[in-house]
Design a protein around this motif. Structure first.
Motif, PDB file in Angstrom:
ATOM      1  N   LEU A 269      -4.739   7.872 -11.958  1.00  0.00           N
ATOM      2  CA  LEU A 269      -4.577   6.425 -11.757  1.00  0.00           C
ATOM      3  C   LEU A 269      -3.164   6.110 -11.295  1.00  0.00           C
ATOM      4  CD1 LEU A 269      -5.646   3.531 -11.984  1.00  0.00           C
ATOM      5  CD2 LEU A 269      -4.897   3.537 -14.373  1.00  0.00           C
ATOM      6  N   TYR A 270      -2.167   6.729 -11.924  1.00  0.00           N
ATOM      7  CA  TYR A 270      -0.785   6.468 -11.530  1.00  0.00           C
ATOM      8  C   TYR A 270      -0.556   6.831 -10.066  1.00  0.00           C
ATOM      9  CZ  TYR A 270       4.230   6.535 -11.090  1.00  0.00           C
ATOM     10  OH  TYR A 270       5.509   6.288 -10.639  1.00  0.00           O
ATOM     11  N   ALA A 271      -1.119   7.961  -9.627  1.00  0.00           N
ATOM     12  CA  ALA A 271      -0.916   8.400  -8.240  1.00  0.00           C
ATOM     13  C   ALA A 271      -1.415   7.348  -7.259  1.00  0.00           C
ATOM     14  CB  ALA A 271      -1.633   9.733  -8.004  1.00  0.00           C
ATOM     15  N   TRP A 272      -2.546   6.729  -7.578  1.00  0.00           N
ATOM     16  CA  TRP A 272      -3.081   5.683  -6.698  1.00  0.00           C
ATOM     17  C   TRP A 272      -2.195   4.446  -6.719  1.00  0.00           C
ATOM     18  CZ3 TRP A 272      -5.319   0.849  -8.194  1.00  0.00           C
ATOM     19  CH2 TRP A 272      -5.906   0.129  -7.134  1.00  0.00           C
ATOM     20  N   CYS A 273      -1.795   4.016  -7.899  1.00  0.00           N
ATOM     21  CA  CYS A 273      -0.932   2.836  -8.009  1.00  0.00           C
ATOM     22  C   CYS A 273       0.374   3.042  -7.242  1.00  0.00           C
ATOM     23  CB  CYS A 273      -0.626   2.526  -9.480  1.00  0.00           C
ATOM     24  SG  CYS A 273      -2.036   2.012 -10.466  1.00  0.00           S
ATOM     25  N   ARG A 274       0.973   4.219  -7.409  1.00  0.00           N
ATOM     26  CA  ARG A 274       2.228   4.521  -6.731  1.00  0.00           C
ATOM     27  C   ARG A 274       2.036   4.557  -5.222  1.00  0.00           C
ATOM     28  NH1 ARG A 274       6.930   3.648  -8.079  1.00  0.00           N
ATOM     29  NH2 ARG A 274       6.678   2.497  -6.140  1.00  0.00           N
ATOM     30  N   HIS A 275       0.940   5.166  -4.782  1.00  0.00           N
ATOM     31  CA  HIS A 275       0.655   5.264  -3.355  1.00  0.00           C
ATOM     32  C   HIS A 275       0.503   3.882  -2.734  1.00  0.00           C
ATOM     33  CE1 HIS A 275      -1.139   6.691   0.415  1.00  0.00           C
ATOM     34  NE2 HIS A 275      -2.092   5.794   0.228  1.00  0.00           N
ATOM     35  N   CYS A 276      -0.269   3.008  -3.380  1.00  0.00           N
ATOM     36  CA  CYS A 276      -0.484   1.665  -2.834  1.00  0.00           C
ATOM     37  C   CYS A 276       0.830   0.893  -2.743  1.00  0.00           C
ATOM     38  CB  CYS A 276      -1.478   0.908  -3.701  1.00  0.00           C
ATOM     39  SG  CYS A 276      -3.163   1.580  -3.656  1.00  0.00           S
ATOM     40  N   ASP A 277       1.637   0.997  -3.783  1.00  0.00           N
ATOM     41  CA  ASP A 277       2.939   0.328  -3.792  1.00  0.00           C
ATOM     42  C   ASP A 277       3.808   0.839  -2.653  1.00  0.00           C
ATOM     43  OD1 ASP A 277       5.057  -1.235  -4.556  1.00  0.00           O
ATOM     44  OD2 ASP A 277       5.419  -0.232  -6.455  1.00  0.00           O
ATOM     45  N   ASP A 278       3.846   2.149  -2.484  1.00  0.00           N
ATOM     46  CA  ASP A 278       4.682   2.749  -1.442  1.00  0.00           C
ATOM     47  C   ASP A 278       4.210   2.363  -0.042  1.00  0.00           C
ATOM     48  OD1 ASP A 278       6.302   3.973  -3.286  1.00  0.00           O
ATOM     49  OD2 ASP A 278       5.417   5.963  -3.087  1.00  0.00           O
ATOM     50  N   VAL A 279       2.895   2.362   0.163  1.00  0.00           N
ATOM     51  CA  VAL A 279       2.360   2.043   1.490  1.00  0.00           C
ATOM     52  C   VAL A 279       2.750   0.626   1.900  1.00  0.00           C
ATOM     53  CG1 VAL A 279       0.230   1.550   2.756  1.00  0.00           C
ATOM     54  CG2 VAL A 279       0.450   3.675   1.475  1.00  0.00           C
ATOM     55  N   VAL A 280       2.617  -0.317   0.983  1.00  0.00           N
ATOM     56  CA  VAL A 280       2.929  -1.712   1.301  1.00  0.00           C
ATOM     57  C   VAL A 280       4.428  -1.916   1.496  1.00  0.00           C
ATOM     58  CG1 VAL A 280       2.886  -4.064   0.404  1.00  0.00           C
ATOM     59  CG2 VAL A 280       0.867  -2.617   0.183  1.00  0.00           C
ATOM     60  N   ASP A 281       5.235  -1.194   0.710  1.00  0.00           N
ATOM     61  CA  ASP A 281       6.689  -1.370   0.778  1.00  0.00           C
ATOM     62  C   ASP A 281       7.362  -0.480   1.819  1.00  0.00           C
ATOM     63  OD1 ASP A 281       6.643  -3.292  -1.136  1.00  0.00           O
ATOM     64  OD2 ASP A 281       7.345  -2.024  -2.767  1.00  0.00           O
ATOM     65  N   GLY A 282       6.617   0.421   2.448  1.00  0.00           N
ATOM     66  CA  GLY A 282       7.238   1.354   3.386  1.00  0.00           C
ATOM     67  C   GLY A 282       8.175   2.305   2.685  1.00  0.00           C
ATOM     68  N   GLN A 283       7.771   2.751   1.482  1.00  0.00           N
ATOM     69  CA  GLN A 283       8.585   3.649   0.676  1.00  0.00           C
ATOM     70  C   GLN A 283       7.878   4.980   0.466  1.00  0.00           C
ATOM     71  OE1 GLN A 283       9.208   1.343  -2.938  1.00  0.00           O
ATOM     72  NE2 GLN A 283      11.160   0.586  -2.180  1.00  0.00           N
ATOM     73  N   GLU A 284       8.580   5.870  -0.202  1.00  0.00           N
ATOM     74  CA  GLU A 284       7.991   7.144  -0.600  1.00  0.00           C
ATOM     75  C   GLU A 284       8.391   7.420  -2.033  1.00  0.00           C
ATOM     76  OE1 GLU A 284       7.722  11.843   0.753  1.00  0.00           O
ATOM     77  OE2 GLU A 284       8.707  10.376   2.043  1.00  0.00           O
TER      78      GLU A 284
END
Length: 322
Positions: free
Chosen positions: A38-53
């Motif tokens: 679950l954390y991996a998905w949450c982190r991925h979605c946050d990063d995609v929207v923010d242009g982060q890694e």
């Protein structure tokens, strides 16, 4: 493929959230796997929207690109729930945990709505506005986490949501200046006016003393949510209660430290040392054990912010593997 997903999720949390990674080790293996997925998905979605890694700056997206990225995330989430093959590891991980643990789709889409608030550059005029944002980006994660751990019932889920909200209030206080550097502010505009701080000047050193009073106020607002969340520990399996109680202690300590440092709270990122984490882990264990013998707690305070709907609760099932 299954082990590769777990490795991906483990690396993601180790880099993206050292505070929660320490507590996550305390879960029983199957629960821990689901939590990491679950954390991996949450982190991925946050990063995609923010242009982060993994939470670190990469190439910021403009408004149009961010909106398009969010639309793709929503579409991928629908496909994950439909059982389609997922090529992206974070979505393959999410699909595994969401379908196996019967996480209500509404929870996932409520979480994505929090990223939409960032994309739309939402303005937070009052504390209620800030709390609504906290619900979407963290409170609903508490609901998904509770589902994974086998907790059910609106009252227990309310406590899980409260913990997520408390975590996010702490994060906002800690990250005020970092957020200001990327032109984001989650503090109530009313509070800033009362403190005499222009939003455009949040990151300026001359505002640190006034900013410290606002941050302290936010840390204080988190306290009743932390207190409410404690009442939910008894509904969790012992190891899960230990992990959650430890995370509770670690995040709350970050808020305490932000408040104690005052105007110097943003000279460096506030965290907890290894020694402190170990001490809080032991105290979390004591909290978990105490919850086994605690009498039913008092009703949730009516003054606390209420999550917008409980409709999804009926569709969230306890985790099959718990």
């Amino acid at each position: 493929m299954s082990e590769a997903l777990l490795e991906h999720a483990t690396v993601t949390i180790a880099v993206g959230s050292k505070s929660f990674a320490a507590a996550a080790r305390l879960f029983a293996p199957e629960v821990r796997r689901s939590v990491l997925m679950l954390y991996a998905w949450c982190r991925h979605c946050d990063d995609v929207v923010d242009g982060q890694e993994l939470g670190f700056a990469a190439v910021p997206l403009d408004a149009l690109a961010a909106a398009e990225a969010l639309a793709r995330l929503e579409a991928q989430t629908r496909r994950a729930y439909a059982g389609e093959a997922m090529a992206e590891p974070a979505f393959a991980a999410f699909q595994e945990v969401a379908l196996r643990c019967k996480i209500a789709p509404q929870y996932a889409f409520d979480h994505l709505a929090g990223f939409a608030m960032d994309v739309q550059e939402a303005r937070y005029e009052t504390l209620d506005d800030t709390l609504r944002y906290c619900y979407h980006v963290a409170g609903v994660v508490g609901l998904m986490m509770a589902t994974i751990m086998g907790a059910s019932g609106p009252a227990v889920l309310d406590r899980a949501c409260d913990l997520g909200i408390a975590f996010q209030l702490t994060n906002i206080a800690r990250d005020i200046v970092d957020d200001a550097h990327i032109e984001r502010c989650y503090l109530p505009a009313q509070w800033l006016r009362e403190a005499g701080i222009a939003q455009a000047e949040l990151a300026l050193p001359k505002q640190r003393a006034a900013l410290a009073t606002v941050a302290a106020r936010l840390v204080d607002e988190a306290e009743p949510y932390y207190a409410s969340a404690t009442q939910g520990l008894a509904a969790l399996p012992l190891r899960s209660a230990w992990a959650i109680a430890t995370a509770h202690r670690v995040y709350r300590q970050i808020g305490i430290e932000v408040k104690a440092r005052g105007a110097s709270a943003w000279d460096e990122r506030v965290g907890t040392s290894r020694t402190t984490k170990l001490w809080l882990l032991l105290r979390g264990g004591a909290d978990a054990l105490a919850s086994r013998f605690r009498k039913p707690g008092s009703a949730r305070p009516a003054a606390l912010w209420q999550r917008p709907t409980r409709a999804a609760d009926r569709h969230a099932g306890p985790a099959a593997a718990v």
